[in-house]
Scaffold this active site. Structure first.
Site, short mmCIF file in Angstrom:
data_model
loop_
_atom_site.label_atom_id
_atom_site.label_comp_id
_atom_site.label_asym_id
_atom_site.label_seq_id
_atom_site.Cartn_x
_atom_site.Cartn_y
_atom_site.Cartn_z
N GLU A 273 35.52 47.04 35.14
CA GLU A 273 36.32 46.45 34.86
C GLU A 273 36.39 45.05 35.42
OE1 GLU A 273 40.10 48.41 34.14
OE2 GLU A 273 38.96 49.86 32.63
N GLU B 139 36.03 56.29 31.82
CA GLU B 139 37.53 56.48 31.82
C GLU B 139 38.19 57.15 30.39
OE1 GLU B 139 39.50 53.72 34.00
OE2 GLU B 139 38.12 53.59 35.45
C1 FCB Z 1 41.54 51.38 34.01
C2 FCB Z 1 41.36 50.95 35.50
C3 FCB Z 1 41.88 52.66 36.18
C4 FCB Z 1 43.07 52.67 35.18
C5 FCB Z 1 43.04 52.83 34.20
C6 FCB Z 1 44.45 53.60 33.77
O1 FCB Z 1 41.98 50.06 33.94
O2 FCB Z 1 39.95 51.20 35.63
O3 FCB Z 1 42.08 52.56 37.58
O4 FCB Z 1 44.54 52.22 36.79
O5 FCB Z 1 43.50 51.43 33.30
#
Ligand code: FCB
Length: 444
Positions: free
Chosen positions: A162, A350
């Protein structure tokens, strides 16, 4: 688009959020250790000093992954364990990650290793951090060391997690470490992170390593609150800021000029930190694209806002972070990426949700989280039916952990962590995900 049917099911974590052991085996502070000491930055004054104590409990945690039935584990390496100062390698820090790889091997769980997940060593920050172009060289040295030491056992590498968060949220919005509020600093940080990504991809290719390498972005499908001209301007600006500023250079289009002009108008940057040849480095081909997907973004126009837009209103149900639950919008995002940018494999690196979980009679009944995860998996299945090639899904996250500025106040885990005792309790969502994996070894 052709794809084989095998599907990667995983869980994801990040070093600072789970490891603890902040001064063991030669680890030095990162910007997060520093940020956590600044009054008012972190909910409740929390820090990652102990976190889930994963540094000492990784065997128990990997056994939980095996019980869950995942075939991959995405984790990050803490740069501040590997380099204790500029150019000073710390073998003791690397040993921990070798132990993790050995433990995963016992259960046949494939590692997916992120090199950078928000935690710049403080020594690098003291030398100017990501605002300093040399930071890309230090990162490349660190990446090469990891490739060299671990490359034979890692099938999947992610250069950065990110970069939008690690630049704009960290250097402009001030909500992540190091917590600055300066647009030009953020533009430099983003550029040098992208540059370091390209340099690491080149190193990886030169070294002839066996695995695959890519980057993880966190784009959002952006929608205008209304059909008005002004809200469409807001949507275009937010899309430039959140999505195109990263996708365009990575996929060979160079930075988008419309949002560059808006940035320049706002902060007066001369963009002289972007050098001839950088865009070729940044767009070095990658093997896959990682996407962190939690929600969409809805915006409306406001001329007094820095980037001409502010959050719009929706009536959708929300998670404990206040994020809309809208799995079906992932379809728009993937279709757009396929149309505008690339057909390389995509992994959802994620996805998950924060809820106010509590223990009742020794169990955690988080049916909302189970529903959230299963709805996203079904959406992915539908996307793959259209032939759009999503190769894997990593749930964020294995266990409740240090949620950056929200401290321990937000719980995202499939496993509940009692921070007093470090006891782990699988939630109902853990069993729901496990059941889904068992029933659907191939997702399409
Ligand atoms: C993302 C991050 C991760 C976590 C999630 C909820 O932005 O990459 O580390 O905090 O959000």
């Amino acid at each position: 688009m052709k794809r084989d049917k095998s599907f990667v099911y995983g869980v994801a974590t990040a070093a600072y959020q789970i490891e603890g052991a902040i001064s063991e085996d030669g680890r030095v502070p990162s910007v997060w250790d520093t940020y956590c000491t600044m009054p008012g930055r972190i909910y409740n004054g929390d820090s990652g000093d102990i976190a889930c104590d994963h540094y000492h409990r990784y065997k128990e945690d990997i056994a939980l992954m095996a019980e869950l039935g995942v075939n991959s584990y995405r984790f990050s390496i803490a740069w501040s364990r590997i380099y204790s100062a500029k150019g000073v390698y710390n073998e003791n820090g690397m040993r921990f990650y070798r132990d993790i790889l050995a433990e995963l091997k016992k259960y046949n769980i494939a590692p997916s290793v992120t090199l950078y997940h928000f935690d710049l060593p403080q020594w690098a920050q003291d030398l100017g951090g990501w605002e300093n172009r040399e930071c890309a060289e230090w990162y490349n040295e660190y990446a090469r060391k990891c490739f060299d030491e671990l490359g034979a056992d890692v099938p999947m590498w992610i250069t950065h997690n990110e970069p939008w968060c690690a630049s704009f949220l960290s250097y402009m919005e001030g909500t992540l470490a190091p917590g600055y509020t300066n647009m030009e600093k953020a533009l430099k940080a983003a550029h040098h992170q992208l540059l370091s990504h390209g340099m690491a991809i080149k190193s990886f290719r030169e070294m002839g390593l066996p695995g695959q390498i890519g980057i993880t972005l966190n784009p959002a499908p952006i929608y205008a609150e209304s059909g008005s001209f002004r809200d469409d301007i807001a949507r275009t600006a937010q899309d430039g800021y959140r999505n195109r500023w990263f996708f365009d250079p990575l996929f060979g289009k160079g930075y988008p000029r419309d949002i560059a002009m808006l940035f320049a108008a706002r902060c007066g940057t001369s963009f002289d930190f972007i050098q001839v040849g950088d865009s070729d480095v940044i767009s070095t081909p990658i093997d896959f694209l990682g996407l962190n997907f939690y929600s969409h973004t809805v915006v409306r126009y406001r001329s007094s806002c820095y980037l001409l837009n502010e959050d719009g209103h929706t009536d959708l149900p929300k998670t404990d972070m206040g994020w809309d639950i809208c799995p079906e919008t992932l379809v728009d995002l993937i279709q757009r990426i396929r149309l505008d940018y690339t057909d390389i494999p995509i992994y959802i690196t994620e996805n998950g949700c924060a809820l106010k979980d509590c223990v009742e009679d020794g169990a955690i009944h988080d049916s909302e989280r189970a529903d959230y995860i299963l709805r996203h998996l079904e959406t992915i299945r539908n996307i793959n039916r259209k032939g759009l090639n999503i190769k894997g899904y990593y749930c964020w996250t294995l266990m409740d952990n240090f949620e950056w500025a929200c401290g321990y106040g937000k719980r995202f885990g499939l496993v509940y962590v009692d921070y007093e005792t470090q006891q782990r309790i699988p939630k109902d969502s853990f069993y729901a995900y496990k059941g889904y994996i068992e029933k659907n070894p191939d997702i399409c």
